[in-house]
Design a protein around this motif. Structure first.
Motif, short mmCIF file in Angstrom:
data_model
loop_
_atom_site.label_atom_id
_atom_site.label_comp_id
_atom_site.label_asym_id
_atom_site.label_seq_id
_atom_site.Cartn_x
_atom_site.Cartn_y
_atom_site.Cartn_z
N ALA A 174 0.83 -1.20 0.00
CA ALA A 174 0.00 0.00 0.00
C ALA A 174 0.87 1.26 0.00
N ALA A 175 1.97 1.24 0.74
CA ALA A 175 2.86 2.40 0.79
C ALA A 175 3.53 2.63 -0.56
N PHE A 176 3.90 1.55 -1.25
CA PHE A 176 4.50 1.70 -2.58
C PHE A 176 3.49 2.36 -3.53
N VAL A 177 2.22 2.03 -3.40
CA VAL A 177 1.19 2.64 -4.25
C VAL A 177 1.06 4.13 -3.91
N ARG A 178 0.99 4.43 -2.62
CA ARG A 178 0.80 5.83 -2.21
C ARG A 178 1.96 6.71 -2.64
N HIS A 179 3.17 6.18 -2.56
CA HIS A 179 4.36 6.98 -2.86
C HIS A 179 4.88 6.78 -4.27
N ASP A 180 4.12 6.06 -5.10
CA ASP A 180 4.53 5.80 -6.48
C ASP A 180 5.93 5.21 -6.49
N GLY A 181 6.10 4.15 -5.69
CA GLY A 181 7.41 3.50 -5.60
C GLY A 181 7.67 2.51 -6.70
N TYR A 182 7.02 2.68 -7.81
CA TYR A 182 7.21 1.80 -8.97
C TYR A 182 6.91 2.61 -10.22
N GLN A 183 7.42 2.15 -11.34
CA GLN A 183 7.07 2.77 -12.62
C GLN A 183 6.68 1.67 -13.59
N CYS A 184 7.65 0.96 -14.15
CA CYS A 184 7.26 -0.15 -15.03
C CYS A 184 6.72 -1.31 -14.21
N GLY A 185 7.13 -1.42 -12.94
CA GLY A 185 6.61 -2.45 -12.06
C GLY A 185 7.36 -3.76 -12.08
N TYR A 186 8.31 -3.93 -12.98
CA TYR A 186 8.97 -5.24 -13.10
C TYR A 186 9.76 -5.59 -11.84
N CYS A 187 10.46 -4.62 -11.28
CA CYS A 187 11.28 -4.90 -10.11
C CYS A 187 10.49 -4.82 -8.81
N THR A 188 9.24 -4.33 -8.87
CA THR A 188 8.49 -4.02 -7.66
C THR A 188 8.28 -5.20 -6.72
N PRO A 189 7.92 -6.41 -7.20
CA PRO A 189 7.76 -7.52 -6.25
C PRO A 189 9.03 -7.80 -5.45
#
Length: 219
Positions: A139-154
């Motif tokens: 949820a914090a990653f979503v709020r702070h836009d801690g991703y862009q393409c999302g590939y590395c996010t998990p």
């Protein structure tokens, strides 16, 4: 002086013909070094592949598999259990996209064999949270836009969850100034501890903000 190269006509057609001949030679083994050919001939046939039974707990559920002993934990998760949230990036342990939490510790699943984790407790991004019931870090990653393409996010999120556990347990990092003092959640500590997870989109500052927020909520 008469230069013999003057008689050679380099045309696009000639280049294509030469390339085709080279490819044909490679396909027939003409251009493959003898040692490489010998190694290929010694590769085990399917009926001689060594397999082993392995069982572990994945996201709270018992799993039993019969695997080629050369299968990495990453491939066991993705190809055999269809948990594709764990990403295959570099496949050399350099990018962190494949990070999962095994027995409470974050590891690069591309660098370890599945059979080495008999009885282990494994948590992937799918086990942390799902849409409608997100883990606080997700949820914090979503709020702070801690991703862009999302590939590395998990991998970033799994690593971030483990990082806060490490700090909570008092495990020092390379930049910890006092090994006997209580570990603190600082930008410097987080950047050092998360340095094994590469974000090619460059969302690092947002990722640090997300982790810091979760750390504050858990204080």
């Amino acid at each position: 002086m008469n230069n013999p190269l003057n008689d050679v006509r380099f045309t696009r057609r000639n280049m294509l013909m030469a390339g085709g001949a080279s490819a044909a030679g490679a396909a027939t083994g003409g251009l493959v070094p003898a040692p490489v050919q010998a190694m290929a001939s010694r590769a085990p046939s399917p009926e001689h592949v060594s397999t082993a039974a392995v069982s572990f707990e994945v996201n709270g559920k018992p799993v039993a598999l019969e695997l080629d002993t050369r299968t990495t934990l990453l491939d066991a998760l993705r190809e055999h259990l269809k948990l594709t949230g764990t990403k295959k990036g570099c496949d050399h342990g350099q990018c962190g996209a494949c990070t999962a939490i095994v027995d409470g510790r974050r590891i690069n699943t591309c660098l370890t064999f599945a059979v080495m984790h008999q009885g282990a407790r494994i948590t992937t991004i799918e086990g942390l949270g799902q849409p409608g019931a997100l883990h606080p870090m997700q949820a914090a990653f979503v709020r702070h836009d801690g991703y862009q393409c999302g590939y590395c996010t998990p991998g970033q999120i799994c690593s971030a969850v483990a990082v806060l556990d490490e700090i909570g347990q008092g495990i020092p990092s390379h930049v910890s100034a006092d090994l006997n003092a209580r570990m603190q959640v600082t930008d410097t500590e987080l950047r050092e501890r998360m340095s094994g997870n590469i974000c090619r989109c460059g969302a690092y500052s947002n990722i640090i903000q997300a982790i810091t927020e979760v750390a504050g909520e858990g204080a």
